[in-house]
Design a protein around this motif. Structure first.
Motif, PDB file in Angstrom:
ATOM      1  N   ALA A   1      18.251 -38.390 -54.038  1.00  0.00           N
ATOM      2  CA  ALA A   1      18.111 -39.590 -53.203  1.00  0.00           C
ATOM      3  C   ALA A   1      17.811 -39.185 -51.763  1.00  0.00           C
ATOM      4  CB  ALA A   1      19.387 -40.426 -53.278  1.00  0.00           C
ATOM      5  N   LEU A   2      18.504 -38.172 -51.298  1.00  0.00           N
ATOM      6  CA  LEU A   2      18.252 -37.653 -49.949  1.00  0.00           C
ATOM      7  C   LEU A   2      16.814 -37.158 -49.833  1.00  0.00           C
ATOM      8  CD1 LEU A   2      19.394 -36.659 -47.143  1.00  0.00           C
ATOM      9  CD2 LEU A   2      19.874 -34.487 -48.301  1.00  0.00           C
ATOM     10  N   ALA A   3      16.327 -36.453 -50.852  1.00  0.00           N
ATOM     11  CA  ALA A   3      14.969 -35.885 -50.831  1.00  0.00           C
ATOM     12  C   ALA A   3      13.911 -36.977 -50.742  1.00  0.00           C
ATOM     13  CB  ALA A   3      14.744 -35.018 -52.062  1.00  0.00           C
ATOM     14  N   LEU A   4      14.123 -38.106 -51.404  1.00  0.00           N
ATOM     15  CA  LEU A   4      13.152 -39.202 -51.345  1.00  0.00           C
ATOM     16  C   LEU A   4      12.979 -39.709 -49.918  1.00  0.00           C
ATOM     17  CD1 LEU A   4      14.005 -41.355 -54.517  1.00  0.00           C
ATOM     18  CD2 LEU A   4      12.041 -39.844 -54.175  1.00  0.00           C
ATOM     19  N   VAL A   5      14.074 -39.768 -49.192  1.00  0.00           N
ATOM     20  CA  VAL A   5      14.002 -40.225 -47.797  1.00  0.00           C
ATOM     21  C   VAL A   5      13.424 -39.122 -46.910  1.00  0.00           C
ATOM     22  CG1 VAL A   5      15.316 -41.153 -45.848  1.00  0.00           C
ATOM     23  CG2 VAL A   5      15.974 -41.750 -48.190  1.00  0.00           C
ATOM     24  N   GLU A   6      13.805 -37.878 -47.167  1.00  0.00           N
ATOM     25  CA  GLU A   6      13.262 -36.764 -46.388  1.00  0.00           C
ATOM     26  C   GLU A   6      11.741 -36.708 -46.474  1.00  0.00           C
ATOM     27  OE1 GLU A   6      16.625 -33.248 -46.388  1.00  0.00           O
ATOM     28  OE2 GLU A   6      15.445 -33.526 -48.210  1.00  0.00           O
ATOM     29  N   ARG A   7      11.212 -36.978 -47.655  1.00  0.00           N
ATOM     30  CA  ARG A   7       9.754 -36.919 -47.866  1.00  0.00           C
ATOM     31  C   ARG A   7       9.047 -38.208 -47.456  1.00  0.00           C
ATOM     32  NH1 ARG A   7      11.337 -34.506 -53.087  1.00  0.00           N
ATOM     33  NH2 ARG A   7      10.838 -36.498 -54.090  1.00  0.00           N
ATOM     34  N   GLY A   8       9.806 -39.190 -47.014  1.00  0.00           N
ATOM     35  CA  GLY A   8       9.203 -40.453 -46.606  1.00  0.00           C
ATOM     36  C   GLY A   8       8.791 -41.327 -47.770  1.00  0.00           C
ATOM     37  N   GLU A   9       9.243 -41.001 -48.975  1.00  0.00           N
ATOM     38  CA  GLU A   9       8.892 -41.800 -50.149  1.00  0.00           C
ATOM     39  C   GLU A   9       9.758 -43.053 -50.246  1.00  0.00           C
ATOM     40  OE1 GLU A   9       8.773 -39.413 -53.675  1.00  0.00           O
ATOM     41  OE2 GLU A   9       7.798 -37.737 -52.637  1.00  0.00           O
ATOM     42  N   ALA A  10      10.839 -43.078 -49.495  1.00  0.00           N
ATOM     43  CA  ALA A  10      11.694 -44.259 -49.398  1.00  0.00           C
ATOM     44  C   ALA A  10      12.067 -44.423 -47.923  1.00  0.00           C
ATOM     45  CB  ALA A  10      12.947 -44.095 -50.249  1.00  0.00           C
ATOM     46  N   PRO A  11      11.982 -45.668 -47.390  1.00  0.00           N
ATOM     47  CA  PRO A  11      12.296 -45.872 -45.980  1.00  0.00           C
ATOM     48  C   PRO A  11      13.784 -45.868 -45.684  1.00  0.00           C
ATOM     49  CG  PRO A  11      11.770 -47.962 -47.000  1.00  0.00           C
ATOM     50  CD  PRO A  11      11.526 -46.910 -48.045  1.00  0.00           C
ATOM     51  N   LEU A  12      14.595 -46.081 -46.734  1.00  0.00           N
ATOM     52  CA  LEU A  12      16.043 -46.109 -46.570  1.00  0.00           C
ATOM     53  C   LEU A  12      16.706 -45.447 -47.779  1.00  0.00           C
ATOM     54  CD1 LEU A  12      16.656 -49.803 -45.384  1.00  0.00           C
ATOM     55  CD2 LEU A  12      16.766 -47.747 -43.959  1.00  0.00           C
ATOM     56  N   GLY A  13      17.880 -44.921 -47.566  1.00  0.00           N
ATOM     57  CA  GLY A  13      18.649 -44.343 -48.662  1.00  0.00           C
ATOM     58  C   GLY A  13      20.131 -44.444 -48.357  1.00  0.00           C
ATOM     59  N   ILE A  14      20.938 -44.438 -49.393  1.00  0.00           N
ATOM     60  CA  ILE A  14      22.392 -44.421 -49.225  1.00  0.00           C
ATOM     61  C   ILE A  14      22.919 -43.118 -49.828  1.00  0.00           C
ATOM     62  CG2 ILE A  14      24.574 -45.533 -49.801  1.00  0.00           C
ATOM     63  CD1 ILE A  14      23.169 -48.199 -49.883  1.00  0.00           C
ATOM     64  N   VAL A  15      23.518 -42.296 -48.972  1.00  0.00           N
ATOM     65  CA  VAL A  15      24.004 -40.980 -49.384  1.00  0.00           C
ATOM     66  C   VAL A  15      25.341 -40.714 -48.700  1.00  0.00           C
ATOM     67  CG1 VAL A  15      21.652 -40.073 -49.687  1.00  0.00           C
ATOM     68  CG2 VAL A  15      22.805 -39.782 -47.485  1.00  0.00           C
ATOM     69  N   TYR A  16      25.902 -39.550 -48.953  1.00  0.00           N
ATOM     70  CA  TYR A  16      27.115 -39.157 -48.255  1.00  0.00           C
ATOM     71  C   TYR A  16      26.783 -38.688 -46.842  1.00  0.00           C
ATOM     72  CZ  TYR A  16      29.226 -39.003 -52.920  1.00  0.00           C
ATOM     73  OH  TYR A  16      29.664 -39.317 -54.175  1.00  0.00           O
TER      74      TYR A  16
END
Length: 259
Positions: free
Chosen positions: A174-189
Protein backbone atom coordinates in the motif's frame (compact mmCIF):
# COMPACT_ATOMS: atom_id res chain seq x y z
CA UNK A 1 38.40 -39.60 34.93
CA UNK A 2 35.36 -40.99 33.14
CA UNK A 3 33.13 -38.46 34.95
CA UNK A 4 35.38 -35.60 33.89
CA UNK A 5 35.34 -36.80 30.28
CA UNK A 6 31.53 -37.02 30.26
CA UNK A 7 31.27 -33.54 31.75
CA UNK A 8 33.72 -32.18 29.17
CA UNK A 9 31.79 -33.75 26.29
CA UNK A 10 28.52 -32.36 27.66
CA UNK A 11 29.97 -28.86 27.74
CA UNK A 12 31.37 -29.18 24.23
CA UNK A 13 28.12 -30.55 22.82
CA UNK A 14 26.09 -27.89 24.58
CA UNK A 15 28.33 -25.17 23.17
CA UNK A 16 28.13 -26.77 19.72
CA UNK A 17 24.33 -26.73 19.76
CA UNK A 18 24.34 -23.08 20.84
CA UNK A 19 26.95 -22.20 18.24
CA UNK A 20 24.90 -23.70 15.44
CA UNK A 21 21.59 -22.17 16.52
CA UNK A 22 19.28 -20.66 13.93
CA UNK A 23 16.16 -18.79 15.06
CA UNK A 24 13.36 -18.25 12.56
CA UNK A 25 11.49 -15.02 13.25
CA UNK A 26 8.19 -14.54 11.39
CA UNK A 27 7.44 -10.81 11.47
CA UNK A 28 4.81 -8.45 10.08
CA UNK A 29 5.89 -6.48 7.01
CA UNK A 30 5.53 -3.18 8.89
CA UNK A 31 8.39 -4.34 11.13
CA UNK A 32 10.88 -4.87 8.30
CA UNK A 33 13.29 -1.99 8.91
CA UNK A 34 13.24 -2.18 12.69
CA UNK A 35 13.57 -5.98 12.81
CA UNK A 36 16.48 -6.00 10.37
CA UNK A 37 18.38 -3.60 12.62
CA UNK A 38 17.46 -5.52 15.76
CA UNK A 39 18.57 -8.81 14.21
CA UNK A 40 21.87 -7.23 13.15
CA UNK A 41 22.48 -5.83 16.64
CA UNK A 42 21.63 -9.15 18.28
CA UNK A 43 23.98 -11.02 15.96
CA UNK A 44 26.82 -8.70 16.96
CA UNK A 45 26.20 -9.64 20.58
CA UNK A 46 25.72 -13.34 19.78
CA UNK A 47 27.78 -14.10 16.64
CA UNK A 48 27.09 -17.83 16.95
CA UNK A 49 23.33 -17.38 16.69
CA UNK A 50 21.69 -16.55 13.38
CA UNK A 51 18.23 -15.00 13.43
CA UNK A 52 16.50 -15.45 10.07
CA UNK A 53 13.56 -13.05 9.60
CA UNK A 54 10.63 -13.96 7.36
CA UNK A 55 8.40 -10.99 6.54
CA UNK A 56 4.80 -11.00 5.35
CA UNK A 57 1.28 -10.02 6.31
CA UNK A 58 0.36 -11.12 9.82
CA UNK A 59 -2.52 -13.19 8.45
CA UNK A 60 -0.34 -15.04 5.96
CA UNK A 61 2.32 -15.76 8.57
CA UNK A 62 -0.29 -16.97 11.06
CA UNK A 63 -1.71 -19.37 8.48
CA UNK A 64 1.78 -20.68 7.75
CA UNK A 65 2.45 -21.21 11.44
CA UNK A 66 -0.90 -22.96 11.82
CA UNK A 67 0.14 -25.40 9.10
CA UNK A 68 3.50 -26.20 10.65
CA UNK A 69 5.91 -23.57 9.32
CA UNK A 70 9.23 -23.73 11.24
CA UNK A 71 8.80 -20.47 13.10
CA UNK A 72 10.44 -20.00 16.50
CA UNK A 73 9.10 -16.49 17.16
CA UNK A 74 6.09 -14.71 15.67
CA UNK A 75 5.71 -10.92 15.69
CA UNK A 76 2.20 -9.93 14.61
CA UNK A 77 0.91 -6.46 13.71
CA UNK A 78 -2.29 -7.06 15.62
CA UNK A 79 -3.73 -9.24 18.35
CA UNK A 80 -6.43 -10.79 16.15
CA UNK A 81 -4.17 -13.32 14.42
CA UNK A 82 -2.49 -14.28 17.68
CA UNK A 83 -5.93 -14.90 19.21
CA UNK A 84 -6.67 -17.03 16.16
CA UNK A 85 -3.60 -19.21 16.81
CA UNK A 86 -4.42 -19.43 20.51
CA UNK A 87 -7.97 -20.53 19.74
CA UNK A 88 -6.63 -23.12 17.28
CA UNK A 89 -4.40 -24.51 20.02
CA UNK A 90 -1.24 -23.67 18.06
CA UNK A 91 -0.05 -21.04 20.54
CA UNK A 92 -0.27 -20.74 24.31
CA UNK A 93 -1.46 -17.35 25.58
CA UNK A 94 1.16 -17.67 28.34
CA UNK A 95 3.85 -17.31 25.66
CA UNK A 96 2.52 -13.99 24.31
CA UNK A 97 3.69 -10.53 25.37
CA UNK A 98 2.87 -7.19 23.79
CA UNK A 99 5.99 -5.56 22.35
CA UNK A 100 5.08 -2.12 20.95
CA UNK A 101 2.22 -0.04 19.54
CA UNK A 102 1.74 2.05 16.41
CA UNK A 103 -0.39 4.82 14.88
CA UNK A 104 -2.45 4.86 11.70
CA UNK A 105 -1.90 7.72 9.25
CA UNK A 106 -3.17 9.04 5.93
CA UNK A 107 -0.39 9.66 3.39
CA UNK A 108 0.09 11.15 -0.06
CA UNK A 109 3.05 11.42 -2.48
CA UNK A 110 5.49 13.95 -1.06
CA UNK A 111 5.73 15.86 -4.36
CA UNK A 112 2.04 16.81 -4.25
CA UNK A 113 0.79 20.03 -2.62
CA UNK A 114 -0.31 19.57 0.96
CA UNK A 115 -3.79 18.04 1.11
CA UNK A 116 -6.21 19.74 3.45
CA UNK A 117 -9.64 18.19 3.78
CA UNK A 118 -12.03 16.95 6.42
CA UNK A 119 -11.50 13.19 6.87
CA UNK A 120 -15.01 12.98 8.28
CA UNK A 121 -16.64 14.26 5.07
CA UNK A 122 -17.47 11.75 2.32
CA UNK A 123 -17.53 14.51 -0.29
CA UNK A 124 -13.98 15.50 0.59
CA UNK A 125 -12.72 11.94 0.05
CA UNK A 126 -14.56 11.65 -3.25
CA UNK A 127 -13.18 14.96 -4.49
CA UNK A 128 -9.62 14.09 -3.53
CA UNK A 129 -9.72 10.57 -4.96
CA UNK A 130 -11.69 11.54 -8.10
CA UNK A 131 -11.19 8.52 -10.40
CA UNK A 132 -8.22 7.22 -8.40
CA UNK A 133 -7.96 4.77 -5.51
CA UNK A 134 -7.14 4.81 -1.82
CA UNK A 135 -4.26 2.40 -1.12
CA UNK A 136 -4.87 0.16 1.91
CA UNK A 137 -4.03 -3.31 3.11
CA UNK A 138 -6.70 -5.93 2.56
CA UNK A 139 -9.52 -4.78 4.83
CA UNK A 140 -10.52 -8.32 5.80
CA UNK A 141 -7.14 -9.87 6.55
CA UNK A 142 -4.20 -7.43 6.69
CA UNK A 143 -4.04 -5.70 10.10
CA UNK A 144 -3.37 -2.23 8.66
CA UNK A 145 -6.32 -2.74 6.32
CA UNK A 146 -8.56 -3.88 9.17
CA UNK A 147 -7.63 -0.79 11.18
CA UNK A 148 -8.29 1.35 8.08
CA UNK A 149 -11.76 -0.15 7.66
CA UNK A 150 -12.55 0.39 11.35
CA UNK A 151 -11.39 4.00 11.04
CA UNK A 152 -13.37 4.80 7.91
CA UNK A 153 -16.46 3.20 9.43
CA UNK A 154 -16.00 5.16 12.64
CA UNK A 155 -15.67 8.39 10.64
CA UNK A 156 -18.86 7.57 8.75
CA UNK A 157 -17.23 7.61 5.29
CA UNK A 158 -16.86 3.87 4.64
CA UNK A 159 -19.75 3.62 2.18
CA UNK A 160 -18.33 6.44 0.07
CA UNK A 161 -14.70 5.29 0.16
CA UNK A 162 -15.06 1.49 0.03
CA UNK A 163 -15.68 1.29 -3.78
CA UNK A 164 -12.51 3.33 -4.33
CA UNK A 165 -10.09 1.11 -2.41
CA UNK A 166 -6.92 -0.41 -3.86
CA UNK A 167 -6.42 -3.33 -1.46
CA UNK A 168 -3.00 -4.95 -1.13
CA UNK A 169 -1.58 -8.10 0.45
CA UNK A 170 0.44 -6.16 3.03
CA UNK A 171 0.93 -2.62 4.24
CA UNK A 172 4.27 -2.17 2.45
CA UNK A 173 2.56 -2.68 -0.91
CA UNK A 174 0.00 0.00 0.00
CA UNK A 175 2.87 2.33 0.83
CA UNK A 176 4.54 1.50 -2.52
CA UNK A 177 1.41 2.47 -4.48
CA UNK A 178 1.53 5.94 -2.97
CA UNK A 179 5.31 6.21 -3.34
CA UNK A 180 4.99 5.52 -7.07
CA UNK A 181 2.13 7.98 -7.45
CA UNK A 182 -0.27 5.21 -8.48
CA UNK A 183 -2.59 6.24 -5.65
CA UNK A 184 -3.04 9.83 -4.42
CA UNK A 185 -3.79 8.70 -0.87
CA UNK A 186 -3.04 5.70 1.31
CA UNK A 187 -3.62 4.54 4.87
CA UNK A 188 -0.58 2.95 6.50
CA UNK A 189 1.23 2.82 9.81
CA UNK A 190 3.09 5.90 10.97
CA UNK A 191 6.30 3.87 11.16
CA UNK A 192 6.09 3.00 7.44
CA UNK A 193 5.43 6.61 6.46
CA UNK A 194 8.39 7.86 8.50
CA UNK A 195 10.78 5.54 6.65
CA UNK A 196 9.91 6.90 3.20
CA UNK A 197 10.99 10.22 1.68
CA UNK A 198 8.48 9.69 -1.12
CA UNK A 199 5.37 10.19 1.01
CA UNK A 200 4.16 12.78 3.48
CA UNK A 201 1.69 12.40 6.34
CA UNK A 202 -1.59 14.22 5.76
CA UNK A 203 -3.42 13.15 8.90
CA UNK A 204 -2.89 10.98 11.98
CA UNK A 205 -6.08 9.16 12.94
CA UNK A 206 -7.19 9.26 16.56
CA UNK A 207 -6.82 5.98 18.45
CA UNK A 208 -10.52 6.15 19.28
CA UNK A 209 -11.36 5.36 15.64
CA UNK A 210 -9.88 1.84 15.66
CA UNK A 211 -8.84 -1.00 17.93
CA UNK A 212 -5.51 -0.48 19.71
CA UNK A 213 -2.59 -1.17 17.37
CA UNK A 214 -0.49 -3.59 19.38
CA UNK A 215 2.28 -5.91 18.22
CA UNK A 216 2.30 -9.17 20.19
CA UNK A 217 5.55 -11.16 20.30
CA UNK A 218 4.92 -14.91 20.50
CA UNK A 219 7.42 -17.52 21.66
CA UNK A 220 6.82 -20.69 19.66
CA UNK A 221 9.92 -22.76 20.51
CA UNK A 222 11.06 -23.39 24.06
CA UNK A 223 14.85 -23.26 23.87
CA UNK A 224 17.41 -21.19 25.81
CA UNK A 225 18.45 -19.46 22.57
CA UNK A 226 14.90 -18.44 21.68
CA UNK A 227 14.21 -17.33 25.24
CA UNK A 228 17.34 -15.19 25.15
CA UNK A 229 16.35 -13.56 21.85
CA UNK A 230 12.83 -12.84 23.10
CA UNK A 231 14.27 -11.30 26.26
CA UNK A 232 16.50 -9.11 24.06
CA UNK A 233 13.48 -7.91 22.06
CA UNK A 234 11.95 -6.62 25.30
CA UNK A 235 15.23 -5.11 26.51
CA UNK A 236 15.88 -1.40 26.95
CA UNK A 237 18.28 -1.35 23.99
CA UNK A 238 15.78 -3.00 21.65
CA UNK A 239 13.01 -0.70 22.83
CA UNK A 240 15.20 2.32 22.01
CA UNK A 241 15.67 1.01 18.49
CA UNK A 242 11.94 0.43 18.08
CA UNK A 243 11.19 3.93 19.35
CA UNK A 244 13.65 5.34 16.82
CA UNK A 245 11.54 3.82 14.05
CA UNK A 246 8.40 5.49 15.40
CA UNK A 247 6.86 2.66 17.39
CA UNK A 248 5.09 3.40 20.66
CA UNK A 249 7.15 1.72 23.35
CA UNK A 250 5.02 2.76 26.31
CA UNK A 251 1.94 0.55 26.37
CA UNK A 252 1.22 1.29 30.01
CA UNK A 253 -0.59 -1.62 31.63
CA UNK A 254 -1.75 -3.06 28.30
CA UNK A 255 -1.43 -6.83 28.25
CA UNK A 256 -2.43 -9.57 25.87
CA UNK A 257 -5.75 -10.98 27.02
CA UNK A 258 -6.98 -14.39 25.95
CA UNK A 259 -10.49 -14.35 24.45
Amino acid sequence: MKTILVLFLSIVLSHSVWAQSVIHLYAASSMTNAVNELVSDYHQQHPNIRVVPVFGSSSSLARQIEHGAPADVYLSANEKWVHYLVNQGTVSAANVRLLVGNDLVLIQPSDLPAAHFDVGESSAWQAKLDDSRLAVGNTQAVPAGIYARETLQSLGVWQAVQPRLAQTNNVRLALALVERGEAPLGIVYKTDALQSDLVSIVHTFAESHHDPIHYPLVTLSQTPQVDDFVAYMHSTDAQKTLKKYGFNTHLGQATFKEH
